[in-house]
Write a protein that holds these residues in place. Sequence first.
Motif, PDB file in Angstrom:
ATOM      1  N   MET A  23       0.815  -1.212   0.000  1.00  0.00           N
ATOM      2  CA  MET A  23       0.000   0.000   0.000  1.00  0.00           C
ATOM      3  C   MET A  23       0.848   1.260   0.000  1.00  0.00           C
ATOM      4  O   MET A  23       0.360   2.334  -0.316  1.00  0.00           O
ATOM      5  CB  MET A  23      -0.937   0.005   1.214  1.00  0.00           C
ATOM      6  CG  MET A  23      -1.986  -1.070   1.135  1.00  0.00           C
ATOM      7  SD  MET A  23      -3.231  -1.066   2.447  1.00  0.00           S
ATOM      8  CE  MET A  23      -2.392  -0.568   3.890  1.00  0.00           C
ATOM      9  N   TRP A  24       2.107   1.146   0.319  1.00  0.00           N
ATOM     10  CA  TRP A  24       3.001   2.291   0.350  1.00  0.00           C
ATOM     11  C   TRP A  24       3.217   2.772  -1.075  1.00  0.00           C
ATOM     12  O   TRP A  24       3.498   1.973  -1.976  1.00  0.00           O
ATOM     13  CB  TRP A  24       4.299   1.858   1.010  1.00  0.00           C
ATOM     14  CG  TRP A  24       5.257   2.942   1.318  1.00  0.00           C
ATOM     15  CD1 TRP A  24       4.983   4.175   1.798  1.00  0.00           C
ATOM     16  CD2 TRP A  24       6.675   2.876   1.191  1.00  0.00           C
ATOM     17  NE1 TRP A  24       6.137   4.886   1.976  1.00  0.00           N
ATOM     18  CE2 TRP A  24       7.192   4.105   1.611  1.00  0.00           C
ATOM     19  CE3 TRP A  24       7.552   1.895   0.769  1.00  0.00           C
ATOM     20  CZ2 TRP A  24       8.549   4.374   1.601  1.00  0.00           C
ATOM     21  CZ3 TRP A  24       8.894   2.163   0.766  1.00  0.00           C
ATOM     22  CH2 TRP A  24       9.385   3.391   1.181  1.00  0.00           C
ATOM     23  N   PRO A  25       3.115   4.052  -1.384  1.00  0.00           N
ATOM     24  CA  PRO A  25       3.156   4.526  -2.772  1.00  0.00           C
ATOM     25  C   PRO A  25       4.518   4.430  -3.455  1.00  0.00           C
ATOM     26  O   PRO A  25       4.582   4.354  -4.673  1.00  0.00           O
ATOM     27  CB  PRO A  25       2.705   5.982  -2.670  1.00  0.00           C
ATOM     28  CG  PRO A  25       2.889   6.361  -1.252  1.00  0.00           C
ATOM     29  CD  PRO A  25       2.816   5.110  -0.441  1.00  0.00           C
ATOM     30  N   LEU A  26       5.610   4.420  -2.717  1.00  0.00           N
ATOM     31  CA  LEU A  26       6.916   4.401  -3.364  1.00  0.00           C
ATOM     32  C   LEU A  26       7.156   3.146  -4.205  1.00  0.00           C
ATOM     33  O   LEU A  26       7.588   3.261  -5.355  1.00  0.00           O
ATOM     34  CB  LEU A  26       8.024   4.589  -2.325  1.00  0.00           C
ATOM     35  CG  LEU A  26       9.391   4.940  -2.874  1.00  0.00           C
ATOM     36  CD1 LEU A  26       9.326   6.206  -3.716  1.00  0.00           C
ATOM     37  CD2 LEU A  26      10.384   5.125  -1.744  1.00  0.00           C
ATOM     38  N   PRO A  27       6.856   1.944  -3.709  1.00  0.00           N
ATOM     39  CA  PRO A  27       7.015   0.777  -4.584  1.00  0.00           C
ATOM     40  C   PRO A  27       6.123   0.849  -5.825  1.00  0.00           C
ATOM     41  O   PRO A  27       6.530   0.433  -6.912  1.00  0.00           O
ATOM     42  CB  PRO A  27       6.629  -0.413  -3.702  1.00  0.00           C
ATOM     43  CG  PRO A  27       6.843   0.054  -2.322  1.00  0.00           C
ATOM     44  CD  PRO A  27       6.546   1.534  -2.341  1.00  0.00           C
ATOM     45  N   LEU A  29       5.255   3.569  -7.365  1.00  0.00           N
ATOM     46  CA  LEU A  29       5.881   4.534  -8.265  1.00  0.00           C
ATOM     47  C   LEU A  29       7.012   3.872  -9.047  1.00  0.00           C
ATOM     48  O   LEU A  29       7.111   4.044 -10.258  1.00  0.00           O
ATOM     49  CB  LEU A  29       6.405   5.728  -7.471  1.00  0.00           C
ATOM     50  CG  LEU A  29       7.169   6.772  -8.272  1.00  0.00           C
ATOM     51  CD1 LEU A  29       6.249   7.438  -9.285  1.00  0.00           C
ATOM     52  CD2 LEU A  29       7.779   7.802  -7.350  1.00  0.00           C
ATOM     53  N   PHE A  30       7.861   3.126  -8.348  1.00  0.00           N
ATOM     54  CA  PHE A  30       8.933   2.413  -9.037  1.00  0.00           C
ATOM     55  C   PHE A  30       8.378   1.428 -10.057  1.00  0.00           C
ATOM     56  O   PHE A  30       8.893   1.294 -11.160  1.00  0.00           O
ATOM     57  CB  PHE A  30       9.843   1.691  -8.042  1.00  0.00           C
ATOM     58  CG  PHE A  30      10.747   2.601  -7.281  1.00  0.00           C
ATOM     59  CD1 PHE A  30      11.490   3.582  -7.920  1.00  0.00           C
ATOM     60  CD2 PHE A  30      10.852   2.496  -5.912  1.00  0.00           C
ATOM     61  CE1 PHE A  30      12.329   4.428  -7.215  1.00  0.00           C
ATOM     62  CE2 PHE A  30      11.686   3.335  -5.184  1.00  0.00           C
ATOM     63  CZ  PHE A  30      12.423   4.307  -5.843  1.00  0.00           C
ATOM     64  N   TYR A  31       7.310   0.736  -9.702  1.00  0.00           N
ATOM     65  CA  TYR A  31       6.672  -0.207 -10.604  1.00  0.00           C
ATOM     66  C   TYR A  31       6.161   0.510 -11.859  1.00  0.00           C
ATOM     67  O   TYR A  31       6.369   0.047 -12.977  1.00  0.00           O
ATOM     68  CB  TYR A  31       5.525  -0.911  -9.871  1.00  0.00           C
ATOM     69  CG  TYR A  31       4.754  -1.878 -10.704  1.00  0.00           C
ATOM     70  CD1 TYR A  31       5.309  -3.095 -11.089  1.00  0.00           C
ATOM     71  CD2 TYR A  31       3.458  -1.602 -11.112  1.00  0.00           C
ATOM     72  CE1 TYR A  31       4.595  -3.989 -11.852  1.00  0.00           C
ATOM     73  CE2 TYR A  31       2.737  -2.489 -11.876  1.00  0.00           C
ATOM     74  CZ  TYR A  31       3.300  -3.684 -12.237  1.00  0.00           C
ATOM     75  OH  TYR A  31       2.604  -4.567 -13.003  1.00  0.00           O
ATOM     76  N   ALA A  32       5.529   1.661 -11.676  1.00  0.00           N
ATOM     77  CA  ALA A  32       5.011   2.428 -12.815  1.00  0.00           C
ATOM     78  C   ALA A  32       6.154   2.913 -13.705  1.00  0.00           C
ATOM     79  O   ALA A  32       6.055   2.864 -14.941  1.00  0.00           O
ATOM     80  CB  ALA A  32       4.177   3.606 -12.329  1.00  0.00           C
ATOM     81  N   LEU A  33       7.237   3.383 -13.107  1.00  0.00           N
ATOM     82  CA  LEU A  33       8.375   3.858 -13.897  1.00  0.00           C
ATOM     83  C   LEU A  33       9.024   2.719 -14.685  1.00  0.00           C
ATOM     84  O   LEU A  33       9.423   2.906 -15.833  1.00  0.00           O
ATOM     85  CB  LEU A  33       9.403   4.535 -12.991  1.00  0.00           C
ATOM     86  CG  LEU A  33       8.957   5.844 -12.350  1.00  0.00           C
ATOM     87  CD1 LEU A  33       9.999   6.340 -11.367  1.00  0.00           C
ATOM     88  CD2 LEU A  33       8.674   6.884 -13.406  1.00  0.00           C
ATOM     89  N   ILE A  34       9.136   1.566 -14.080  1.00  0.00           N
ATOM     90  CA  ILE A  34       9.709   0.412 -14.770  1.00  0.00           C
ATOM     91  C   ILE A  34       8.808   0.000 -15.927  1.00  0.00           C
ATOM     92  O   ILE A  34       9.290  -0.299 -17.020  1.00  0.00           O
ATOM     93  CB  ILE A  34       9.942  -0.745 -13.779  1.00  0.00           C
ATOM     94  CG1 ILE A  34      11.087  -0.393 -12.835  1.00  0.00           C
ATOM     95  CG2 ILE A  34      10.226  -2.052 -14.505  1.00  0.00           C
ATOM     96  CD1 ILE A  34      11.245  -1.317 -11.655  1.00  0.00           C
ATOM     97  N   LEU A  35       7.492  -0.005 -15.714  1.00  0.00           N
ATOM     98  CA  LEU A  35       6.577  -0.354 -16.797  1.00  0.00           C
ATOM     99  C   LEU A  35       6.672   0.633 -17.956  1.00  0.00           C
ATOM    100  O   LEU A  35       6.573   0.233 -19.121  1.00  0.00           O
ATOM    101  CB  LEU A  35       5.143  -0.414 -16.290  1.00  0.00           C
ATOM    102  CG  LEU A  35       4.748  -1.688 -15.573  1.00  0.00           C
ATOM    103  CD1 LEU A  35       3.301  -1.609 -15.106  1.00  0.00           C
ATOM    104  CD2 LEU A  35       4.945  -2.900 -16.445  1.00  0.00           C
ATOM    105  N   GLU A  36       6.862   1.923 -17.660  1.00  0.00           N
ATOM    106  CA  GLU A  36       7.018   2.911 -18.728  1.00  0.00           C
ATOM    107  C   GLU A  36       8.270   2.631 -19.555  1.00  0.00           C
ATOM    108  O   GLU A  36       8.266   2.809 -20.765  1.00  0.00           O
ATOM    109  CB  GLU A  36       7.091   4.324 -18.161  1.00  0.00           C
ATOM    110  CG  GLU A  36       5.777   4.900 -17.780  1.00  0.00           C
ATOM    111  CD  GLU A  36       5.884   6.344 -17.352  1.00  0.00           C
ATOM    112  OE1 GLU A  36       6.997   6.910 -17.352  1.00  0.00           O
ATOM    113  OE2 GLU A  36       4.841   6.919 -17.017  1.00  0.00           O
ATOM    114  N   GLU A  37       9.344   2.220 -18.903  1.00  0.00           N
ATOM    115  CA  GLU A  37      10.579   1.933 -19.629  1.00  0.00           C
ATOM    116  C   GLU A  37      10.439   0.689 -20.489  1.00  0.00           C
ATOM    117  O   GLU A  37      10.957   0.631 -21.601  1.00  0.00           O
ATOM    118  CB  GLU A  37      11.752   1.769 -18.654  1.00  0.00           C
ATOM    119  CG  GLU A  37      12.115   3.036 -17.918  1.00  0.00           C
ATOM    120  CD  GLU A  37      12.564   4.156 -18.849  1.00  0.00           C
ATOM    121  OE1 GLU A  37      13.244   3.879 -19.854  1.00  0.00           O
ATOM    122  OE2 GLU A  37      12.235   5.314 -18.563  1.00  0.00           O
ATOM    123  N   ILE A  38       9.735  -0.309 -19.986  1.00  0.00           N
ATOM    124  CA  ILE A  38       9.583  -1.563 -20.728  1.00  0.00           C
ATOM    125  C   ILE A  38       8.527  -1.427 -21.816  1.00  0.00           C
ATOM    126  O   ILE A  38       8.711  -1.916 -22.930  1.00  0.00           O
ATOM    127  CB  ILE A  38       9.227  -2.706 -19.763  1.00  0.00           C
ATOM    128  CG1 ILE A  38      10.374  -2.947 -18.789  1.00  0.00           C
ATOM    129  CG2 ILE A  38       8.924  -3.989 -20.525  1.00  0.00           C
ATOM    130  CD1 ILE A  38      10.048  -3.921 -17.678  1.00  0.00           C
TER     131      ILE A  38
END
Length: 105
Positions: A23-27, A29-38
């Motif tokens: 539920m913590w937003p930081l993980p 955010l990292f997940y969303a950024l990784i998906l954008e790169e892939i």
Amino acid sequence: MIRRKRAIAAGIAGFVIAALVMMWPLPLLFYALILEEIFPSRIAWDGHTAWKRCDSAIAGRTSWPGTPSTACEAMHLCANEAPLSGAQEKLLKQAIRATPGCKPP
């Protein structure tokens, strides 16, 4: 009996910790950024990171926006904000010329 209670308590604590991390937003955010790169096709053309989609759009792996005017806006965004190689600049200029009503940036 005591071992069983400790195992149950450890399991519950582990579940609570895992739930808090999810539920913590930081993980997220990292997940969303990784998906954008892939998957750059997930990036919206009107978003703050739209310039990341330029490489794949110029190469033809993702599409430009649907209408000529919005495609022209996206191409101008790419020309002004994305770090492009010489070959990419040439392909982008060709795409701009091929888009009806789109003037060079």
